[in-house]
Scaffold this motif. Structure first.
Motif, mmCIF file in Angstrom:
data_model
loop_
_atom_site.group_PDB
_atom_site.id
_atom_site.type_symbol
_atom_site.label_atom_id
_atom_site.label_comp_id
_atom_site.label_asym_id
_atom_site.label_seq_id
_atom_site.Cartn_x
_atom_site.Cartn_y
_atom_site.Cartn_z
ATOM 1 N N MET A 143 0.819 -1.206 0.000
ATOM 2 C CA MET A 143 0.000 0.000 0.000
ATOM 3 C C MET A 143 0.855 1.259 0.000
ATOM 4 O O MET A 143 0.357 2.351 0.211
ATOM 5 C CB MET A 143 -0.911 0.004 1.223
ATOM 6 C CG MET A 143 -1.946 -1.097 1.222
ATOM 7 S SD MET A 143 -3.113 -0.928 -0.133
ATOM 8 C CE MET A 143 -3.863 0.633 0.272
ATOM 9 N N GLY A 144 2.166 1.129 -0.228
ATOM 10 C CA GLY A 144 3.026 2.292 -0.188
ATOM 11 C C GLY A 144 2.727 3.297 -1.279
ATOM 12 O O GLY A 144 2.961 4.489 -1.125
ATOM 13 N N GLN A 145 2.224 2.839 -2.427
ATOM 14 C CA GLN A 145 1.916 3.734 -3.533
ATOM 15 C C GLN A 145 0.634 4.519 -3.292
ATOM 16 O O GLN A 145 0.349 5.477 -4.007
ATOM 17 C CB GLN A 145 1.771 2.927 -4.831
ATOM 18 C CG GLN A 145 3.081 2.411 -5.395
ATOM 19 C CD GLN A 145 3.880 3.517 -6.048
ATOM 20 O OE1 GLN A 145 3.388 4.620 -6.213
ATOM 21 N NE2 GLN A 145 5.116 3.240 -6.395
ATOM 22 N N ALA A 146 -0.179 4.110 -2.301
ATOM 23 C CA ALA A 146 -1.460 4.777 -2.089
ATOM 24 C C ALA A 146 -1.262 6.241 -1.734
ATOM 25 O O ALA A 146 -1.902 7.131 -2.301
ATOM 26 C CB ALA A 146 -2.241 4.060 -0.988
ATOM 27 N N GLY A 147 -0.368 6.511 -0.784
ATOM 28 C CA GLY A 147 -0.123 7.894 -0.409
ATOM 29 C C GLY A 147 0.461 8.699 -1.549
ATOM 30 O O GLY A 147 0.104 9.867 -1.745
ATOM 31 N N THR A 148 1.362 8.088 -2.326
ATOM 32 C CA THR A 148 1.958 8.784 -3.465
ATOM 33 C C THR A 148 0.905 9.137 -4.504
ATOM 34 O O THR A 148 0.879 10.249 -5.041
ATOM 35 C CB THR A 148 3.046 7.903 -4.108
ATOM 36 O OG1 THR A 148 4.006 7.566 -3.108
ATOM 37 C CG2 THR A 148 3.726 8.625 -5.249
ATOM 38 N N SER A 149 0.018 8.185 -4.810
ATOM 39 C CA SER A 149 -1.031 8.432 -5.798
ATOM 40 C C SER A 149 -1.951 9.552 -5.348
ATOM 41 O O SER A 149 -2.321 10.429 -6.136
ATOM 42 C CB SER A 149 -1.839 7.148 -6.021
ATOM 43 O OG SER A 149 -1.003 6.099 -6.425
ATOM 44 N N LEU A 150 -2.339 9.528 -4.078
ATOM 45 C CA LEU A 150 -3.227 10.563 -3.561
ATOM 46 C C LEU A 150 -2.552 11.924 -3.601
ATOM 47 O O LEU A 150 -3.157 12.929 -3.975
ATOM 48 C CB LEU A 150 -3.642 10.207 -2.132
ATOM 49 C CG LEU A 150 -4.584 11.195 -1.436
ATOM 50 C CD1 LEU A 150 -5.883 11.314 -2.208
ATOM 51 C CD2 LEU A 150 -4.842 10.763 -0.007
ATOM 52 N N TRP A 151 -1.272 11.962 -3.215
ATOM 53 C CA TRP A 151 -0.544 13.231 -3.213
ATOM 54 C C TRP A 151 -0.427 13.805 -4.623
ATOM 55 O O TRP A 151 -0.635 15.001 -4.848
ATOM 56 C CB TRP A 151 0.835 13.009 -2.618
ATOM 57 C CG TRP A 151 1.665 14.255 -2.562
ATOM 58 C CD1 TRP A 151 1.595 15.257 -1.639
ATOM 59 C CD2 TRP A 151 2.688 14.635 -3.485
ATOM 60 N NE1 TRP A 151 2.513 16.237 -1.927
ATOM 61 C CE2 TRP A 151 3.199 15.882 -3.053
ATOM 62 C CE3 TRP A 151 3.226 14.045 -4.626
ATOM 63 C CZ2 TRP A 151 4.217 16.538 -3.732
ATOM 64 C CZ3 TRP A 151 4.239 14.702 -5.297
ATOM 65 C CH2 TRP A 151 4.726 15.934 -4.848
ATOM 66 N N ALA A 201 -3.931 -4.158 -7.819
ATOM 67 C CA ALA A 201 -3.916 -5.618 -7.734
ATOM 68 C C ALA A 201 -4.394 -6.022 -6.349
ATOM 69 O O ALA A 201 -3.872 -5.539 -5.345
ATOM 70 C CB ALA A 201 -2.512 -6.156 -7.991
ATOM 71 N N VAL A 202 -5.383 -6.893 -6.297
ATOM 72 C CA VAL A 202 -5.902 -7.381 -5.021
ATOM 73 C C VAL A 202 -5.792 -8.901 -5.006
ATOM 74 O O VAL A 202 -6.123 -9.573 -5.989
ATOM 75 C CB VAL A 202 -7.365 -6.930 -4.804
ATOM 76 C CG1 VAL A 202 -8.253 -7.345 -5.965
ATOM 77 C CG2 VAL A 202 -7.915 -7.477 -3.495
ATOM 78 N N SER A 220 -5.572 -10.226 3.132
ATOM 79 C CA SER A 220 -5.798 -9.641 1.809
ATOM 80 C C SER A 220 -4.670 -8.659 1.531
ATOM 81 O O SER A 220 -4.218 -7.950 2.426
ATOM 82 C CB SER A 220 -7.154 -8.931 1.744
ATOM 83 O OG SER A 220 -7.210 -7.886 2.693
ATOM 84 N N ARG A 221 -4.227 -8.630 0.289
ATOM 85 C CA ARG A 221 -3.100 -7.784 -0.097
ATOM 86 C C ARG A 221 -3.545 -6.904 -1.259
ATOM 87 O O ARG A 221 -3.991 -7.406 -2.296
ATOM 88 C CB ARG A 221 -1.916 -8.666 -0.507
ATOM 89 C CG ARG A 221 -0.678 -7.924 -0.972
ATOM 90 C CD ARG A 221 0.133 -7.398 0.179
ATOM 91 N NE ARG A 221 1.369 -6.780 -0.307
ATOM 92 C CZ ARG A 221 2.556 -7.352 -0.225
ATOM 93 N NH1 ARG A 221 2.672 -8.550 0.325
ATOM 94 N NH2 ARG A 221 3.624 -6.736 -0.673
ATOM 95 N N VAL A 222 -3.456 -5.595 -1.083
ATOM 96 C CA VAL A 222 -3.817 -4.640 -2.130
ATOM 97 C C VAL A 222 -2.569 -3.851 -2.490
ATOM 98 O O VAL A 222 -1.933 -3.256 -1.614
ATOM 99 C CB VAL A 222 -4.939 -3.685 -1.671
ATOM 100 C CG1 VAL A 222 -5.273 -2.696 -2.784
ATOM 101 C CG2 VAL A 222 -6.178 -4.468 -1.271
ATOM 102 N N HIS A 223 -2.229 -3.864 -3.760
ATOM 103 C CA HIS A 223 -1.036 -3.150 -4.218
ATOM 104 C C HIS A 223 -1.438 -2.154 -5.296
ATOM 105 O O HIS A 223 -2.106 -2.513 -6.270
ATOM 106 C CB HIS A 223 0.005 -4.118 -4.777
ATOM 107 C CG HIS A 223 1.309 -3.457 -5.124
ATOM 108 N ND1 HIS A 223 2.353 -3.357 -4.241
ATOM 109 C CD2 HIS A 223 1.725 -2.846 -6.253
ATOM 110 C CE1 HIS A 223 3.361 -2.714 -4.806
ATOM 111 N NE2 HIS A 223 3.003 -2.398 -6.035
ATOM 112 N N LEU A 224 -1.036 -0.908 -5.110
ATOM 113 C CA LEU A 224 -1.263 0.128 -6.112
ATOM 114 C C LEU A 224 0.016 0.297 -6.919
ATOM 115 O O LEU A 224 1.049 0.702 -6.384
ATOM 116 C CB LEU A 224 -1.652 1.450 -5.451
ATOM 117 C CG LEU A 224 -2.853 1.415 -4.494
ATOM 118 C CD1 LEU A 224 -3.192 2.814 -4.021
ATOM 119 C CD2 LEU A 224 -4.054 0.765 -5.144
#
Length: 496
Positions: A1-9, A148-149, A193-197
């Motif tokens: 989920m590390g890309q989540a903050g980057t995408s939102l920013w 990807a989930v 569950s694993r969610v990857h952005l």
């Protein structure tokens, strides 16, 4: 989920709305995934649903909660007034949603029930509305995020929801979600569950880049004419533009070049999503039990083989969705699969793990399909080599090679290209911008890397590939390719 903050920013900084394009593993994804992403600060998502997978009662509830459903009239012919009106209404809804800045979630995969990735025609239709909104200038740009989930075990729900023919009911869905939440709270077995952005990208930049490459595209007549006239014998390096997924009304309303753009964009996103998916421990365990040990295996032996297969997955650039002490991890994995495997204590301090026949094997097959993208290049290459050797080995066998069988590199290229044209593009997970011959070389490199082929460069201008039961004498300055009877790269640890 590390890309989540980057995408939102990035989305907030650029003022671009966020469109998440996700894989689809269970019918509950549309309910569970927004909760997971909300906890990561992405806000409340608007989900584009498939009306076929929901009962009327559940559809009514989801609409009240902001869910989007494509009206059946939108699939009518282009000259139908009802179809034109329905598509126009949906287009306006999508435009207003994007202008408001609310994130949109679209599933690019078909609902569960098929093995391997398969593009969704409905998902492409929703993506077409987004592309249209950017093209007409309603919004300057949008940020696309491949998602990807994966689950180690699909959240508890009746087995019927694995099939698209069984819609998800209101109470069935509520009960399944409640069970899933209880498992995370420790009320039952822990399900991960694993969610990857994956890396987000600009739709506007992708469109400009894609259109700049179309000027050099050759027509089918230009590609096939040299072959028909006997001027060329090689299979043309062309991408398959035929649709393996049906094109429904909303996509047909777009221009032909826009339809091509949506199809290529969908393949690009699905490839990125699958490549970033994490392989779960249950998928590795299912693969070992289904393909190596259907008659059973001791836990002590599984420890070594599980570790070996995990290393092979990591070496191929894929991620895994687990960590921890190996024995504890295997015990937890077997507890998740306890309905499909039998554990027998035959000798002191060890367990015999035996897959249950019938539905148990079918469940293991669904789980093991998660490893298909990891070893797909090797599988295509092995099929190509076998296809070339099948005419040289007696039908009765044995398949052990006697001496050396020469295979030219051009023969292998041609065989791989034929397989590429035979298999669906979403199964191969090729990027639209990737050359076919580059993929052929990638397949050969994989076979050489894992030990199935060995290359030797000859003094002649044309390199050759050959198969033999043992390495041939090496010539100075030569590169040849041969197959081993027991490749070290994929044979796994030795059994005792």
């Amino acid at each position: 989920m590390g890309q989540a903050g980057t995408s939102l920013w990035l989305s907030l900084e650029q003022g671009s709305p966020l469109v998440l394009l996700s894989t689809h593993k269970t019918l509950l994804d549309g309910i569970l995934l927004p909760f997971v992403l909300l906890s990561q600060g992405l806000g409340v998502l608007c989900v584009a649903w498939d009306s076929r997978v929901c009962s009327p009662a559940l559809r009514a509830l989801l609409r009240k909660l902001g869910g989007l459903f494509l009206p059946s009239e939108a699939n009518l012919s282009l000259d139908s007034s009802e179809g034109l009106l329905a598509r126009a209404v949906v287009q306006v809804v999508i435009e207003q949603l994007l202008v408001s800045g609310q994130p949109l979630l679209i599933f690019l995969e078909e609902p569960p029930g098929t093995l391997g990735p398969q593009l969704s025609a409905l998902g492409q239709a929703w993506l077409g509305f987004v592309v249209r909104a950017v093209q007409v200038g309603i919004i300057p740009d949008t940020l696309l995020v491949p998602v990807a989930v994966t689950y180690d075990v699909v959240p508890d729900a009746p087995c019927e929801i694995y099939h698209a023919s069984a819609p998800l009911g209101l109470w069935t869905g509520a009960l399944a979600v409640l069970r899933s939440l209880c498992s995370h709270l420790g009320c039952s077995r822990q399900i991960c569950s694993r969610v990857h952005l994956a890396q987000p990208f600009s739709l506007q930049e992708y469109t400009i880049s894609a259109r700049s490459c179309w000027g050099s595209r050759q027509t089918l007549e230009q590609l096939l004419q040299p072959i028909v006239l006997g001027q060329c014998t090689a299979v043309p390096d062309t991408e398959k533009e035929q649709g393996w997924t049906p094109i429904i009304g909303p996509l047909l309303a777009l221009k032909e070049e826009d339809q091509l753009l949506v199809r290529r964009l969908s393949h690009h996103v699905l490839s990125a999503s699958v490549a970033s998916s994490a392989v779960m421990s249950t998928a590795i365990m299912a693969t070992l039990l289904l393909f190596k040990h259907q008659k059973g295996v001791f836990l002590s032996q599984l420890l070594g083989e599980f570790s070996w297969l995990t290393e092979e997955i990591l070496l191929r650039g894929f991620d895994v969705g687990f960590s921890g002490q190996l024995r504890s991890l295997l015990q937890h994995t077997l507890s998740l699969l306890r309905a499909h495997v039998a554990l027998l204590r035959i000798r002191q301090g060890d367990l015999l793990v035996v897959p249950r026949p019938g539905p148990g094997l079918a469940h293991l097959a669904r789980l093991s399909a998660e490893l298909l993208p990891v070893f797909l290049s090797e599988a295509v290459g092995a099929c190509a080599v076998r296809g070339l050797l099948v005419g040289r080995v007696p039908p009765q066998g044995p398949w052990e090679l006697q001496g050396i069988e020469l295979l030219s590199q051009n023969e292998l290229y041609r065989q791989i290209l034929l397989l590429m044209h035979l298999l669906p593009q979403e199964l191969l997970l090729l990027q639209p911008c990737q050359s076919s011959y580059c993929y052929c070389q990638e397949v050969l490199d994989r076979l050489i890397q894992c030990g199935l082929l060995v290359a030797e460069e000859s003094l002649a201008t044309q390199s050759s590939c050959f198969s033999c039961s043992r390495p041939p004498p090496r010539k100075k300055g030569s590169l040849s390719v041969w197959t081993q009877s027991s490749p070290s790269g994929l044979s796994g640890p030795s059994e005792t």
